[in-house]
Design an enzyme around this catalytic site. Structure first.
Site, PDB file in Angstrom:
ATOM      1  N   SER A  45       0.907  -1.151  -0.034  1.00  0.00           N
ATOM      2  CA  SER A  45       0.024   0.070  -0.051  1.00  0.00           C
ATOM      3  C   SER A  45       0.925   1.192   0.012  1.00  0.00           C
ATOM      4  O   SER A  45       0.612   2.181  -0.142  1.00  0.00           O
ATOM      5  CB  SER A  45      -0.805   0.072   1.249  1.00  0.00           C
ATOM      6  OG  SER A  45      -0.127  -0.225   2.485  1.00  0.00           O
ATOM      7  N   GLU A 182      -9.218  -9.596   4.191  1.00  0.00           N
ATOM      8  CA  GLU A 182      -9.363  -8.052   3.994  1.00  0.00           C
ATOM      9  C   GLU A 182     -10.925  -7.953   3.187  1.00  0.00           C
ATOM     10  O   GLU A 182     -11.163  -8.548   2.640  1.00  0.00           O
ATOM     11  CB  GLU A 182      -8.524  -7.449   2.884  1.00  0.00           C
ATOM     12  CG  GLU A 182      -8.772  -6.269   2.573  1.00  0.00           C
ATOM     13  CD  GLU A 182      -7.551  -5.244   1.911  1.00  0.00           C
ATOM     14  OE1 GLU A 182      -6.441  -5.897   1.549  1.00  0.00           O
ATOM     15  OE2 GLU A 182      -7.869  -4.084   1.204  1.00  0.00           O
TER      16      GLU A 182
HETATM   17  O1  KIV Z   1      -0.284  -3.580   1.757  1.00  0.00           O
HETATM   18  C1  KIV Z   1      -1.183  -3.445   2.599  1.00  0.00           C
HETATM   19  O2  KIV Z   1      -0.937  -2.306   3.298  1.00  0.00           O
HETATM   20  C2  KIV Z   1      -1.920  -4.210   2.849  1.00  0.00           C
HETATM   21  C3  KIV Z   1      -3.215  -4.143   3.799  1.00  0.00           C
HETATM   22  C4  KIV Z   1      -4.340  -4.534   3.161  1.00  0.00           C
HETATM   23  C5  KIV Z   1      -3.072  -4.496   5.002  1.00  0.00           C
HETATM   24  O3  KIV Z   1      -1.928  -5.524   2.673  1.00  0.00           O
END
Ligand code: KIV
Length: 283
Positions: A45, A182
């Site tokens: 993310s 998720e």
């Molecule tokens: O990349 C990320 O931050 C994740 C979140 C959904 C926890 O995988």
């Protein structure tokens, strides 16, 4: 003291909730360690909340390693999970092992996370066989959001919930130490949590999972492009930062900053000496 995967299994057994947050940089990692999080995720993310990409697909191994190293420096005694970026594991088990190994060798993470259920079981087995700890990730999997029709909640029908339950059981069987769920309904989070011996960590998966994770920029109120339903904002940092930037600009323009206390004065007598030198050289 840094927790281990055994501590997390024990926490599940005792019904103690696991605290988990994403983190991408050194100063935030210092604060996270001070706060006492059980685990930190250097999530892909980072692509959206730090680099401003529209999704996570452009994120590279190099970017993930650099951010994981920064987080490790800031949180030396916290369990850190490195997130395998798109195409770092999908193409072959060999790629998966090599890239999981890079996270461990170059950034000293404690585990890696990868997205997908039964279709990545060979990769999970390979990484576990090579001696590394794996967290699975099912439900809304942003790297395959195109196939899912966008960033949408998953497992809302009995049939799709059954698919996710089968994925969770397969991930556990393959040797993963935890599963991230998720954007799935709370009742599905509960069923998977009850049927798995390994801990479940939820983001938008309700209250019954063994631990919770949020994206740090979302919970601090620093990411404004969009806010998923599952986010709770614990602070409004954007407002605080905007005010600070505004005040700084204003004080530069009005000459209110810097003040005497922000300046370095010349050593005693040096100012007069400089004046004489300037006069001598007609400067
Ligand atoms: O990349 C990320 O931050 C994740 C979140 C959904 C926890 O995988």
């Amino acid at each position: 003291m840094k927790k281990t995967i055994l501590d997390f299994t024990e926490m599940k057994r005792k019904g103690e909730k696991i605290t988990f947050l994403t983190c991408y940089d050194y100063p935030t990692a210092c604060l996270c360690e001070k706060a006492g999080f059980d685990m930190l995720l250097v999530g892909d993310s980072v692509g959206m909340v730090v680099y401003g990409y529209r999704g996570t697909l452009p994120v590279t191994m190099e970017q993930m390693i650099v951010h994981s190293q920064a987080v490790r420096r800031g949180a030396p005694d916290t369990f850190i999970v490195g997130d395998m970026p798109f195409l770092s594991y999908q193409q072959s088990v060999k790629d998966a092992i090599c890239n999981a190994g890079r996270f461990h060798k170059e950034a000293e993470v404690d585990a890696i996370k990868l997205e997908g259920g039964r279709r990545v079981i060979k990769q999970i087995e390979g990484i576990v066989d090579a001696g590394m700890s794996v967290m699975g990730h099912i439900g809304l999997t942003p790297q395959s959001s195109g196939q899912l029709g966008g960033f949408k909640a998953q497992g809302r029908t009995a049939e799709s919930a059954m698919e996710l339950i089968s994925d969770a059981l397969a991930i556990e069987k393959a040797g993963a130490f935890a599963i991230l769920l998720e954007a799935v309904p709370p009742e599905l989070g509960k069923i998977i949590t009850e049927r798995c011996r390994i801990p479940t960590l939820g983001i938008g998966a309700g209250i019954h999972v063994d631990g919770q994770i949020l994206i740090v920029s979302d919970m601090l109120g620093m990411f404004e492009a969009f806010t998923p339903r599952f986010v709770k904002k614990y602070a409004a940092l954007s407002e605080i930062i905007e005010k600070a930037f505004g005040d700084y600009i204003e004080e530069i323009r009005t000459g209110k900053f810097p003040q005497e206390k922000h300046c370095y004065r010349m050593l005693e007598g040096e100012s007069e000496k400089l004046k004489t030198l300037l006069e001598k050289k007609h400067i």
